[in-house]
Structure formats: C-alpha cells, structure tokens
Design a protein around this motif. Structure first.
Motif, PDB file in Angstrom:
ATOM      1  N   UNK A  74     -10.101   2.638   2.577  1.00  0.00           N
ATOM      2  CA  UNK A  74     -10.260   1.881   1.425  1.00  0.00           C
ATOM      3  C   UNK A  74     -11.311   2.118   0.714  1.00  0.00           C
ATOM      4  N   UNK A  75     -12.490   2.251   1.367  1.00  0.00           N
ATOM      5  CA  UNK A  75     -13.849   2.291   0.621  1.00  0.00           C
ATOM      6  C   UNK A  75     -13.930   3.750  -0.172  1.00  0.00           C
ATOM      7  N   UNK A  76     -13.329   4.571   0.440  1.00  0.00           N
ATOM      8  CA  UNK A  76     -13.159   5.956  -0.203  1.00  0.00           C
ATOM      9  C   UNK A  76     -12.469   5.719  -1.458  1.00  0.00           C
ATOM     10  N   UNK A  77     -11.145   5.004  -1.346  1.00  0.00           N
ATOM     11  CA  UNK A  77     -10.387   4.864  -2.678  1.00  0.00           C
ATOM     12  C   UNK A  77     -11.365   4.023  -3.368  1.00  0.00           C
ATOM     13  N   UNK A  78     -11.810   2.940  -3.264  1.00  0.00           N
ATOM     14  CA  UNK A  78     -12.765   2.238  -4.228  1.00  0.00           C
ATOM     15  C   UNK A  78     -13.722   3.154  -5.097  1.00  0.00           C
ATOM     16  N   UNK A  79     -14.328   4.118  -4.310  1.00  0.00           N
ATOM     17  CA  UNK A  79     -15.317   4.958  -4.906  1.00  0.00           C
ATOM     18  C   UNK A  79     -14.493   5.884  -6.001  1.00  0.00           C
ATOM     19  N   UNK A  80     -13.330   6.280  -5.689  1.00  0.00           N
ATOM     20  CA  UNK A  80     -12.508   7.128  -6.610  1.00  0.00           C
ATOM     21  C   UNK A  80     -12.041   6.545  -7.597  1.00  0.00           C
ATOM     22  N   UNK A  81     -11.620   5.063  -7.561  1.00  0.00           N
ATOM     23  CA  UNK A  81     -10.948   4.330  -8.542  1.00  0.00           C
ATOM     24  C   UNK A  81     -11.976   3.500  -9.484  1.00  0.00           C
ATOM     25  N   UNK A  82     -12.896   2.994  -9.018  1.00  0.00           N
ATOM     26  CA  UNK A  82     -13.822   1.950  -9.729  1.00  0.00           C
ATOM     27  C   UNK A  82     -15.266   2.377 -10.087  1.00  0.00           C
ATOM     28  N   UNK A  83     -15.406   3.556  -9.270  1.00  0.00           N
ATOM     29  CA  UNK A  83     -17.142   3.886  -9.481  1.00  0.00           C
ATOM     30  C   UNK A  83     -17.300   4.347 -10.689  1.00  0.00           C
ATOM     31  N   UNK A 122       0.621  -1.245  -0.071  1.00  0.00           N
ATOM     32  CA  UNK A 122      -0.125  -0.053  -0.058  1.00  0.00           C
ATOM     33  C   UNK A 122       0.770   1.173  -0.112  1.00  0.00           C
ATOM     34  N   UNK A 123       0.610   2.137  -0.736  1.00  0.00           N
ATOM     35  CA  UNK A 123       1.313   3.380  -0.994  1.00  0.00           C
ATOM     36  C   UNK A 123       0.821   4.616  -0.032  1.00  0.00           C
ATOM     37  N   UNK A 124       1.460   5.474   0.365  1.00  0.00           N
ATOM     38  CA  UNK A 124       1.144   6.309   1.682  1.00  0.00           C
ATOM     39  C   UNK A 124      -0.278   6.958   1.273  1.00  0.00           C
ATOM     40  N   UNK A 125      -0.936   6.813   0.064  1.00  0.00           N
ATOM     41  CA  UNK A 125      -2.259   7.421  -0.161  1.00  0.00           C
ATOM     42  C   UNK A 125      -3.306   6.433  -0.430  1.00  0.00           C
ATOM     43  N   UNK A 126      -2.985   5.507   0.199  1.00  0.00           N
ATOM     44  CA  UNK A 126      -3.909   4.205   0.379  1.00  0.00           C
ATOM     45  C   UNK A 126      -4.280   3.558  -1.000  1.00  0.00           C
ATOM     46  N   UNK A 127      -3.443   3.625  -1.800  1.00  0.00           N
ATOM     47  CA  UNK A 127      -3.515   2.806  -3.184  1.00  0.00           C
ATOM     48  C   UNK A 127      -2.843   1.252  -2.928  1.00  0.00           C
ATOM     49  N   UNK A 128      -3.518   0.393  -3.453  1.00  0.00           N
ATOM     50  CA  UNK A 128      -2.934  -1.005  -3.056  1.00  0.00           C
ATOM     51  C   UNK A 128      -2.148  -1.260  -4.332  1.00  0.00           C
TER      52      UNK A 128
END
Length: 672
Positions: free
Chosen positions: A507-516, A457-463
C-alpha cells in the motif's frame, strides 16, 4: 418524509444519507458530471448541500425545507441542487469547508454552499431555518437573496468566487517546511504543550469552552510530552479529561460508546450521534493512558464500548463470514434528538423499584429532569459522582434499564463501511487487545481487516473508500491507505503474521504512485479529480488524524522493521516538507508522533514460538512508551527452549532478554 411522492435521482445511490432524501420535493442530484454540465447549460447556480446520516441539524433542515413544497419549488426553479454525503466524499466536504472559512464563517453541518457551474463558491452557510430565528435569515430569504444577486450582480459574485478559489489553491501550493527550512524543535513542541495546559478546563478537562469535542489527538500529544518530560501537571490534564469523558453524559452508560460532542462544558449533554472514528480514537487514548495509570475505569469503558461495537456496529458478513465496522448511529429516533437515550424519573422508578433511589443518586437523575422536557441524561459528572454504591447493584440496574431501552424504537444506523475509519478502529482494537489481553478483540480486528482487503481492494492493490450494500465506490483517499497501513503494522506486531507487513509495504508503494507530489515532496489528500476546483493537502489533524501525519508513522515503522533507508529518507522529506513553526504543535500530533518515532524508536524483536513468546509480547505492549515498536519473529527451527527479546535503539542492540521482568527493567533504563 413524503413517501407517496415519486423518488428523485438519489434513489439510485447506495449512501444511507442520500437515500434519506430520495423522497424530498427537491430535484436532488448526486455530485456528478451530468449535474455540473446541466448547471452550465442552463446557466444556473449550484446549491450544494453537504451532510451525513447521524447529523441532527441535517435532519432538522431536511424536515423544515427540503420536505416543504414551497421551498423545494424555489430550489428547483432557480438552482441545480446537489446533495453530498460528507463521509462518502470527504474531498468535496473539505474543499467547501475550507471555502466557507475563507469567507469568514464558521463551518459545520449541514453545509450549504452556492457555486458557479464550474464549482467555484461565492456564498455559504450551515443550517438555515425555515423561518427567521436564532439570528439567522430564513432559508427562503437566502434563496431569494442569491437569486437576486445572480441576476443583478453576477460579476461581483464571480469576483468573490475567484478570490476564494485562488486562496484555496494558494494554500495547497504553500510549502511551509521547505520555504522556512524548519526543523522540529523540542522547545517549540514544549511551548505548545504549555499553551494547551493553559487553555484546558481544570475542573472537567477538555478545552475551557463549550461545545466540547473529545479532540483526542491533542490530548495524546500532551500526554506524550508529559511522559517525555515527566510533567505530572500535563499528565493530570489528560487524566482529568479522560475521567470526565468516561463519566459524563457524552458516554452511553447503558450501551457503551461515546457521542460526537457535548453541547456544554462538563460533558453532560451530547448531540447523541455516535461516530466510529471518535470511538476508535478514544479507545486508543484510554489504552495509552491506562498503561501508565492502570485506572480500572478506562479498561471498563473500553470493554463496554467493544461490546457496543460487536452488538451494533458490525456490517453484514461477507461470503467468508468477515465483518467490518459501519460508520455511525443517528442522534434521532421518532424525529426527536436523544429520545432513545433519555429517561423520565418515573420510568426508572417503575423499572428498578427499590433500587431506583440509589441509582438515580449515582447517575444524577432529577425528579423533574436534568435535561429537556422533563427527561434525564445518565451521567456521573455531578457532586455525587463518588457516592459509594455497590458495583454489583449498579451493574444489575444498568442491565435492567438496558433491557427496557432495547424495546424502544432505535436510532437508524449508517451502514456504510469506510476504509479510513475502519483502519482507525482496527488499529485501536488491535492495540487494546494486546494491552488488555483480549483475544476476542483481536479476532474482531482481524475479521474487519480481511473484510476490507477482500471487498474493498482491487487485484492491483487499489482501495475503494466506501462500501455499502455490495457496491464499492472506486475513489479512495490518502487516509484510506495510511490508516489501513497503520492497522496492518499493528496487526503484524500483535500476531507476527508477515502478510500484514507485506500488505503495508504494498500500500505504501500505491500511495507513492497515486498521491505523491514531486515538487513539494509531500502528498495530496486525493488523486486529481477534474470535477473539483482544488486538490487538497492537509498537514493538521482535525477530528481524525491527517493522512500525511499517519504516513510519517508508517514510514518510520517500516524503516525499523525492514531496515531500509528509503523509508527513513521518505519520512524525513515528508516531515521537512510539512512542518512549520507557524502551526501549533498540538494541531499536528500525528506528524510529531512520526518524527519522534523516527528519531527515538525502541525496537523490541521477540524471537521464538508464538505461544511461548506471548508473555514477553504482552509485557512489551504494556510499557508506557509510545515509541516502542514490537516485532514478533516466528522461529520454528531454533533450539532455544525460551523465546528471546532483543531491544534495539539508537543504533545498537542490547543482549538478549528471556523474562518479562528483565524486559521491563531494560526498557525503563532507556531515556527517549
């Protein structure tokens, strides 16, 4: 393998599967822009070969064709050859597996596809033999056919490629729930469960046909319907399946762990590869069924499998001493499938001596072999499976055979750490650790989660999806995030450590940003990749749960844990976007589990000192209801001597409860 030959481009990769092919005569490329551009420049079709390290038939095709100079020469002269590890790039695998199905063929691995330089597929298959057999053309005949068609009928191939690609993208664009305004109906769910009972094998469990895969998510679905409706026939189908999974040759009776599938209808003869995801899902299912049945066999098999995980499936420790789980173990050793696992009758006699006869009777060993070439697979799914032999004697015999087996040449392991598969195992281990009161199992899960968080995981919660030999693949998929969110929430329930809850929210916030996808109000499986012909969105579970299905469970849990309506609304929107009466309910178990949890959760809040509260937490974990959400709230300031449990459901909370017996009694009165 031709070790003396200079390496091809795969020598620069970290995937164990790709590295296995670095000495092939084939001029392999990894999937990359350079390879795709070269195909365009030279106007050559792409030969795409997709496989994985534990795949038996992948190794067979490699030995027969990719290590054969004449075959490799044809491949190098006529094609740009790309090799893909399906575990490392599930997005590529999924697209072209869908494509071969659209072409009217059954998929599998190795997956062999022929593409235009832009990635559009026009022909495909799976394993092709070196010489014509099994009703299949030889691989060289296939290569010649494709070359001739490319030179003489490229327009016809282009029409096929366009049709398949359009169909792939049309499927992604389809919005089943919104189009049909479909609501989840218990009647539809129950009818699908009845169908599943009808196609199950009444003798050995599973589906009536061979080969047999565990298909754990389907049986979880049937179990939950059976529990809700109090249908003993449905529950018995699942118990029968679980029992024979535990006793068949698909299970490694000496070392623990299940193979990927059985080639026959009685779980006897496996393809011997062991996959992390299968074992995670089976542990989860057996834990859930044990809560109602208390069958000691399930507990024993889980214990044995966790020992296998500790012994053989842990990664190299990181700088903090944490270890995650590696992805798989091969079916082959010394070029032969199953050689590490099978026994000659005479070998067992020599090792066990006077105890040999009873052991062989218990495990179906035959003098001339019960499998290939006079060898035997250990199993208990036979007519003498219930023979009364002292358990201590069987344990002693198995220990002696295991010790002897350890001297053999082992199958290789694929030491990639995959984020999504680790998420499944961390979740299952954490769940089992609490139910069976095994703190050392929880320690394994905590360590694996820390490894992922610190190294993938990066510092900005990107896996990143895959980690191997210190290298992180920066691409990640929806399932990486959703499975780890689910694991984090289970760790929060078990430990009461708020950091796990906070990580899941991040991670749920990241999901919304990347995949929604705003238009469909659903989520893509991947971020947009310019080198892929389609961006997939998966509703149905396969051998692993769909990312969208797991996301509904995560959102439902967050709604109850945090009390924020946005999580409820997002889960509702996702279910509405994906659910369709055209899809069999048993194929969307994860989505339905999320929907059931959203509407019928029993939220048990346990407040107090962690150690004093543990008996209440343990009791809550053992209640046979899949819709229970446990939350431990650490209270260091309360004057209460005893911890308290609050049961909240259907918009109301019951009076506080102090004892495990009172907790069980109160939950039993709630009908969900």
């Amino acid at each position: 393998m031709n070790e003396s030959k200079s390496c091809n481009r795969l020598a620069q990769e970290t995937s164990p599967y790709l590295l296995e092919h670095k000495h092939n005569y084939v001029n392999w490329w990894p999937w990359c822009d350079e390879a795709l551009d070269l195909a365009k420049q030279q106007n050559k079709p792409i030969l795409l070969s997709v496989g994985y390290s534990a795949c038996h038939w992948c190794h067979v095709m490699a030995r027969e064709s990719f290590e054969d100079e004449e075959t490799a020469r044809l491949m190098n002269d006529w094609f740009i050859n790309i090799k893909v590890d399906r575990e490392e790039r599930p997005d590529i695998d999924h697209i072209y597996m869908q494509a071969i199905n659209l072409m009217g063929q059954q998929g599998g691995w190795p997956l062999t596809m022929f593409l235009f330089p832009n990635g559009q597929p026009f022909y495909g298959g799976t394993y092709f033999p070196k010489e014509r057999r099994y009703g299949l053309p030889s691989f060289k005949d296939v290569l010649n056919y494709i070359r001739q068609a490319w030179e003489e009928n490229k327009r016809g191939l282009s029409d096929i490629a366009t049709t398949v690609t359009n169909a792939l993208n049309a499927d992604v664009s389809r919005k089943p729930g919104l189009a049909q305004a479909a609501n989840i109906s218990l009647k539809d769910i129950d009818m699908s469960a009845e169908k599943l009972v009808g196609i199950s094998d009444p003798e050995y469990g599973g589906i009536k046909k061979a080969p047999k895969f565990p298909q754990t998510l389907m049986w979880q679905y049937l179990w939950r319907v059976g529990m809700r409706k109090n249908r003993d026939d449905m529950k018995q189908v699942v118990k029968n399946t679980a029992f024979h999974l535990c006793e068949g040759g698909i299970y490694d009776h000496l070392g623990g762990g299940w193979a990927r599938y059985s080639t026959d209808s009685r779980w006897f003869a496996p393809h011997f590869e062991k996959m992390l995801y299968d074992n995670a899902l089976i542990i989860s299912l057996l834990t859930e069924v044990w809560r109602e049945s208390k069958n000691k066999l399930y507990e024993t098999r889980i214990e044995e499998t966790v020992e296998w995980l500790k012994r053989e499936m842990l990664s190299v420790p990181d700088s903090q001493g944490n270890r995650a789980f590696i992805s798989s173990q091969n079916a082959e050793s010394e070029g032969m499938e199953g050689k590490f696992y099978v026994w000659k009758s005479k070998e067992i006699d020599e090792i066990l001596g006077d105890d040999s006869a009873l052991f062989k009777k218990a495990y179906g060993i035959e003098q001339n072999g019960n499998w290939e070439k006079g060898t035997n697979i250990l199993h208990r799914n036979h007519q003498n499976h219930d023979i009364l032999i002292p358990a201590e004697l069987l344990i002693h015999c198995k220990e002696k055979l295991f010790k002897a087996r350890e001297k053999r040449i082992r199958p290789s392991s694929d030491d990639k750490v995959l984020a999504d598969w680790n998420g499944l195992m961390i979740y299952s281990l954490t769940k089992a650790a609490l139910v069976f009161d095994k703190k050392e199992w929880l320690a394994l899960a905590v360590s694996a989660f820390a490894f992922i968080k610190d190294n993938m995981q990066s510092s900005d919660a990107i896996l990143g999806h895959s980690y191997c030999k210190g290298n992180l693949m920066n691409i990640a998929f929806l399932t990486d995030y959703t499975n780890l969110c689910l694991a984090a929430l289970e760790l929060y329930s078990t430990t009461g450590d708020r950091a796990y809850l906070d990580q899941s929210v991040t991670w749920v916030k990241t999901i919304k940003e990347l995949f929604y996808d705003e238009e469909s109000k659903a989520y893509f499986d991947t971020t947009a990749q310019k080198d892929l012909i389609s961006q997939t969105r998966t509703v149905e579970d396969s051998v692993t749960p769909s990312g969208s299905g797991i996301l509904t469970i995560v959102l439902a849990k967050l709604y109850y844990l945090l009390g924020e309506d946005k999580f409820h609304d997002e889960a509702k929107d996702l279910i509405s976007a994906l659910y369709s009466t055209d899809i069999e309910a048993f194929s969307i178990s994860s989505l339905l589990s999320g929907a059931a949890l959203l509407e019928h959760a029993i939220h048990i809040k346990i407040i107090g000192d962690v150690d004093l509260a543990y008996p209440l937490v343990l009791e809550a974990a053992r209640i046979p209801n899949a819709n229970i959400i446990i939350e431990q709230i650490r209270d260091t300031e309360s004057n209460e001597v005893s911890p308290l449990a609050y049961i909240c459901t259907q918009g109301k909370c019951l009076p506080p409860i102090k004892t495990p017996s009172e907790l069980l009694k109160a939950v039993s009165k709630i009908i969900c």
